[in-house]
Design a protein around this motif. Structure first.
Motif, PDB file in Angstrom:
ATOM      1  N   GLU A  72       6.699   1.241  -8.084  1.00  0.00           N
ATOM      2  CA  GLU A  72       6.543   0.138  -7.131  1.00  0.00           C
ATOM      3  C   GLU A  72       5.070  -0.236  -7.021  1.00  0.00           C
ATOM      4  O   GLU A  72       4.215   0.609  -6.783  1.00  0.00           O
ATOM      5  CB  GLU A  72       7.080   0.561  -5.763  1.00  0.00           C
ATOM      6  CG  GLU A  72       7.050  -0.558  -4.751  1.00  0.00           C
ATOM      7  CD  GLU A  72       7.592  -0.100  -3.404  1.00  0.00           C
ATOM      8  OE1 GLU A  72       7.646  -0.932  -2.481  1.00  0.00           O
ATOM      9  OE2 GLU A  72       7.946   1.088  -3.279  1.00  0.00           O
ATOM     10  N   LEU A  73       4.799  -1.523  -7.261  1.00  0.00           N
ATOM     11  CA  LEU A  73       3.414  -1.993  -7.239  1.00  0.00           C
ATOM     12  C   LEU A  73       3.014  -2.349  -5.809  1.00  0.00           C
ATOM     13  O   LEU A  73       3.356  -3.419  -5.289  1.00  0.00           O
ATOM     14  CB  LEU A  73       3.244  -3.199  -8.162  1.00  0.00           C
ATOM     15  CG  LEU A  73       3.460  -2.932  -9.645  1.00  0.00           C
ATOM     16  CD1 LEU A  73       3.315  -4.219 -10.444  1.00  0.00           C
ATOM     17  CD2 LEU A  73       2.487  -1.874 -10.153  1.00  0.00           C
ATOM     18  N   LYS A  74       2.320  -1.455  -5.183  1.00  0.00           N
ATOM     19  CA  LYS A  74       1.757  -1.685  -3.863  1.00  0.00           C
ATOM     20  C   LYS A  74       0.546  -0.764  -3.698  1.00  0.00           C
ATOM     21  O   LYS A  74       0.349   0.163  -4.481  1.00  0.00           O
ATOM     22  CB  LYS A  74       2.784  -1.445  -2.769  1.00  0.00           C
ATOM     23  CG  LYS A  74       3.219   0.000  -2.625  1.00  0.00           C
ATOM     24  CD  LYS A  74       4.162   0.168  -1.442  1.00  0.00           C
ATOM     25  CE  LYS A  74       4.527   1.644  -1.237  1.00  0.00           C
ATOM     26  NZ  LYS A  74       5.412   1.832  -0.070  1.00  0.00           N
ATOM     27  N   ARG A  75      -0.232  -1.056  -2.703  1.00  0.00           N
ATOM     28  CA  ARG A  75      -1.453  -0.281  -2.467  1.00  0.00           C
ATOM     29  C   ARG A  75      -1.100   1.158  -2.127  1.00  0.00           C
ATOM     30  O   ARG A  75      -0.239   1.426  -1.291  1.00  0.00           O
ATOM     31  CB  ARG A  75      -2.267  -0.900  -1.327  1.00  0.00           C
ATOM     32  CG  ARG A  75      -3.599  -0.211  -1.068  1.00  0.00           C
ATOM     33  CD  ARG A  75      -4.358  -0.958   0.018  1.00  0.00           C
ATOM     34  NE  ARG A  75      -5.656  -0.351   0.270  1.00  0.00           N
ATOM     35  CZ  ARG A  75      -5.862   0.640   1.138  1.00  0.00           C
ATOM     36  NH1 ARG A  75      -4.841   1.126   1.844  1.00  0.00           N
ATOM     37  NH2 ARG A  75      -7.066   1.140   1.319  1.00  0.00           N
ATOM     38  N   ILE A  76      -1.793   2.072  -2.815  1.00  0.00           N
ATOM     39  CA  ILE A  76      -1.592   3.490  -2.561  1.00  0.00           C
ATOM     40  C   ILE A  76      -2.346   3.841  -1.289  1.00  0.00           C
ATOM     41  O   ILE A  76      -3.562   3.644  -1.193  1.00  0.00           O
ATOM     42  CB  ILE A  76      -2.072   4.327  -3.761  1.00  0.00           C
ATOM     43  CG1 ILE A  76      -1.333   3.916  -5.032  1.00  0.00           C
ATOM     44  CG2 ILE A  76      -1.905   5.808  -3.498  1.00  0.00           C
ATOM     45  CD1 ILE A  76      -1.837   4.586  -6.295  1.00  0.00           C
ATOM     46  N   GLU A  77      -1.621   4.364  -0.337  1.00  0.00           N
ATOM     47  CA  GLU A  77      -2.216   4.653   0.957  1.00  0.00           C
ATOM     48  C   GLU A  77      -3.081   5.903   0.924  1.00  0.00           C
ATOM     49  O   GLU A  77      -4.127   5.961   1.585  1.00  0.00           O
ATOM     50  CB  GLU A  77      -1.121   4.797   2.021  1.00  0.00           C
ATOM     51  CG  GLU A  77      -0.293   3.546   2.227  1.00  0.00           C
ATOM     52  CD  GLU A  77      -1.130   2.386   2.727  1.00  0.00           C
ATOM     53  OE1 GLU A  77      -2.188   2.636   3.346  1.00  0.00           O
ATOM     54  OE2 GLU A  77      -0.738   1.230   2.490  1.00  0.00           O
ATOM     55  N   ARG A 111      -5.193   7.324  -4.665  1.00  0.00           N
ATOM     56  CA  ARG A 111      -5.669   5.995  -5.071  1.00  0.00           C
ATOM     57  C   ARG A 111      -6.873   6.100  -5.999  1.00  0.00           C
ATOM     58  O   ARG A 111      -6.977   5.380  -6.996  1.00  0.00           O
ATOM     59  CB  ARG A 111      -6.012   5.180  -3.828  1.00  0.00           C
ATOM     60  CG  ARG A 111      -6.401   3.745  -4.155  1.00  0.00           C
ATOM     61  CD  ARG A 111      -6.484   2.898  -2.909  1.00  0.00           C
ATOM     62  NE  ARG A 111      -7.547   3.339  -2.023  1.00  0.00           N
ATOM     63  CZ  ARG A 111      -7.329   3.849  -0.811  1.00  0.00           C
ATOM     64  NH1 ARG A 111      -6.085   3.990  -0.351  1.00  0.00           N
ATOM     65  NH2 ARG A 111      -8.337   4.215  -0.054  1.00  0.00           N
TER      66      ARG A 111
END
Length: 243
Positions: A7-12, A17
């Motif tokens: 899933e392409l989303k910002r790694i928290e 990250r």
């Protein structure tokens, strides 16, 4: 069992990250290098991290690639704007050049050179300019001379005041010296009891330091004095060599 889609989303997670950025950055730089070598392509890659750190790759040089990119991105409208700006600058340069040549020609005329092409009216105008310049130069010279004269007068008055002060001090010193000499001259050498007082330079007080008197004052007995001549000579000797 294969991997599922990511899933392409910002790694928290900050650490995950940063690890992912490092891996994918290295893979991206490797792919850019392989593309430039395998396909003979001009590749330039610029990457900034979240902390502002720069990572770049260029197959032929970053400046060269950027210049080529700017040339390709210009539209005909931009080219026409550049041409108009260039033409304006060329006209401005031409005006400045003509003004410079005119100033040089005027300078030669003021120096009395290259007067052949001038007409009578132009020569008259040049003569008026020279007369005006000469008048201003004379006025400035006169003003400077007046200021210098005022400065010299102030210095003269100051030196005169100093001279008067020194003269007053000298006269006061001479007056004190005359008073001392007068007190010495009025001191008798022989009192009424025919005794010889101490020398004026000596003090009756024992607190004063002794002094050495070289030479002696010639004593002449007054008229009608009963002091024998031998005693007078002896007193001269004693008084002359008093310690």
């Amino acid at each position: 069992m294969g991997r599922g889609p990511v899933e392409l989303k910002r790694i928290e997670n900050k650490i995950n990250r940063q690890v992912t950025f490092s891996k994918r950055r290295n893979g991206l730089l490797k792919k850019a290098y392989e593309l430039s070598v395998l396909c003979d392509a001009e590749v330039a890659l610029i990457v900034f991290s979240s902390r502002g750190k720069l990572y770049e790759f260029s197959s032929v040089g970053m400046n060269r690639t950027l210049e080529r990119y700017q040339r390709c991105c210009y539209t005909p409208q931009d080219n026409s704007a550049i041409d108009r700006e260039t033409q304006n600058w060329y006209q401005e340069v031409s005006k400045l050049k003509a003004k410079y040549e005119s100033l040089q020609r005027s300078q030669r005329h003021l120096l009395g050179e290259d007067l052949g092409p001038l007409s009578i009216k132009e020569l008259q105008n040049l003569e008026k300019q020279l007369e005006g310049a000469l008048s201003q130069a004379r006025q400035r010279k006169t003003q400077i001379m007046i200021e210098q004269m005022e400065e010299l007068r102030r210095k003269e008055r100051h030196l005169g005041d100093i001279n008067k002060q020194l003269k007053n001090k000298l006269e006061a010193g001479q007056g004190s010296l005359r008073a001392i000499q007068g007190s010495w001259d009025s001191t008798p050498l022989v009192d009424a009891n025919n005794t010889f007082p101490a020398h004026p330079t000596q003090s009756n007080s024992m607190d004063c330091e002794p002094t050495l008197q070289i030479g002696y004052h010639h004593y002449v007995p007054p008229e009608g004095s009963t002091v024998p001549r031998s005693v007078a000579c002896e007193s001269n000797f004693i008084q002359g060599w008093v310690l």
